[in-house]
Motif scaffolding. Sequence first.
Motif, PDB file in Angstrom:
ATOM      1  N   ALA A 114       0.833  -1.209   0.000  1.00  0.00           N
ATOM      2  CA  ALA A 114       0.000   0.000   0.000  1.00  0.00           C
ATOM      3  C   ALA A 114       0.863   1.253   0.000  1.00  0.00           C
ATOM      4  O   ALA A 114       0.595   2.199  -0.759  1.00  0.00           O
ATOM      5  N   ARG A 115       1.906   1.274   0.822  1.00  0.00           N
ATOM      6  CA  ARG A 115       2.794   2.453   0.866  1.00  0.00           C
ATOM      7  C   ARG A 115       3.457   2.677  -0.494  1.00  0.00           C
ATOM      8  O   ARG A 115       3.576   3.827  -0.951  1.00  0.00           O
ATOM      9  N   GLN A 116       3.880   1.609  -1.153  1.00  0.00           N
ATOM     10  CA  GLN A 116       4.507   1.724  -2.468  1.00  0.00           C
ATOM     11  C   GLN A 116       3.529   2.320  -3.480  1.00  0.00           C
ATOM     12  O   GLN A 116       3.878   3.199  -4.260  1.00  0.00           O
ATOM     13  N   ARG A 117       2.299   1.835  -3.474  1.00  0.00           N
ATOM     14  CA  ARG A 117       1.292   2.327  -4.422  1.00  0.00           C
ATOM     15  C   ARG A 117       0.919   3.781  -4.123  1.00  0.00           C
ATOM     16  O   ARG A 117       0.689   4.560  -5.032  1.00  0.00           O
ATOM     17  N   LEU A 118       0.858   4.139  -2.837  1.00  0.00           N
ATOM     18  CA  LEU A 118       0.552   5.521  -2.473  1.00  0.00           C
ATOM     19  C   LEU A 118       1.688   6.454  -2.885  1.00  0.00           C
ATOM     20  O   LEU A 118       1.445   7.573  -3.343  1.00  0.00           O
ATOM     21  N   ALA A 119       2.920   5.993  -2.752  1.00  0.00           N
ATOM     22  CA  ALA A 119       4.083   6.818  -3.131  1.00  0.00           C
ATOM     23  C   ALA A 119       4.079   7.116  -4.630  1.00  0.00           C
ATOM     24  O   ALA A 119       4.642   8.126  -5.056  1.00  0.00           O
ATOM     25  N   ALA A 120       3.432   6.271  -5.420  1.00  0.00           N
ATOM     26  CA  ALA A 120       3.332   6.521  -6.860  1.00  0.00           C
ATOM     27  C   ALA A 120       2.407   7.709  -7.158  1.00  0.00           C
ATOM     28  O   ALA A 120       2.460   8.276  -8.247  1.00  0.00           O
ATOM     29  N   LEU A 121       1.593   8.103  -6.168  1.00  0.00           N
ATOM     30  CA  LEU A 121       0.668   9.227  -6.347  1.00  0.00           C
ATOM     31  C   LEU A 121       1.276  10.561  -5.932  1.00  0.00           C
ATOM     32  O   LEU A 121       0.719  11.613  -6.238  1.00  0.00           O
ATOM     33  N   GLY A 122       2.377  10.515  -5.196  1.00  0.00           N
ATOM     34  CA  GLY A 122       3.000  11.753  -4.720  1.00  0.00           C
ATOM     35  C   GLY A 122       3.979  11.465  -3.601  1.00  0.00           C
ATOM     36  O   GLY A 122       4.442  10.344  -3.421  1.00  0.00           O
ATOM     37  N   GLU A 123       4.269  12.497  -2.831  1.00  0.00           N
ATOM     38  CA  GLU A 123       5.220  12.376  -1.718  1.00  0.00           C
ATOM     39  C   GLU A 123       4.484  11.902  -0.469  1.00  0.00           C
ATOM     40  O   GLU A 123       3.438  12.440  -0.119  1.00  0.00           O
ATOM     41  N   ILE A 124       5.038  10.877   0.183  1.00  0.00           N
ATOM     42  CA  ILE A 124       4.414  10.372   1.401  1.00  0.00           C
ATOM     43  C   ILE A 124       5.328  10.557   2.607  1.00  0.00           C
ATOM     44  O   ILE A 124       6.548  10.525   2.491  1.00  0.00           O
TER      45      ILE A 124
END
Length: 167
Positions: free
Chosen positions: A37-47
């Motif tokens: 989930a963190r990897q996929r969210l990082a593809a959307l922007g800065e986490i």
Amino acid sequence: MATFTQCAPETVQAHPVVEVVLALGSNYQADKYLPLARQRLAALGEIKLSTAFQNPDFTATVDQPKPDYTNQCVHLTLTTPMHLQQLQQTFKTLEGDCHRCRQTEPKQIRRVTMDIDILMIKLVTIENSLSKESISKSMSDWIVMADRYPFKAHEEAGVKELILTKL
């Protein structure tokens, strides 16, 4: 310092969002699904990530014990603004990609591979000047999703760690 406003999610569905604070939770194979989930969210922007907490399921009882959850908050600054409705669908798809199964029987002990809840958002603001079409680079204050407030203890701890100490 940021200010907070409570708002029902349906009232801001069509507004573009630039930042979001999420609550991630998993009570089944968290060591596999949280990194995904963190990897996929990082593809959307800065986490930015809060500490991951292990918590008992607050709906568990002596008669019906349930597995503990691993919970973590994520502050996501989107590369490209997205409408809240689009974000909700993106997160629902991500839950499905993590093999999230919804409860089908009343007494069933749920194995939740990934749960993603939107806690807070920041909207793009439109300048009320000569050109209403220009989108300001300055962002609005945080909007707390009324259906998620008051926050659970682990959510409050994660929000404080990510947002309140950084602004």
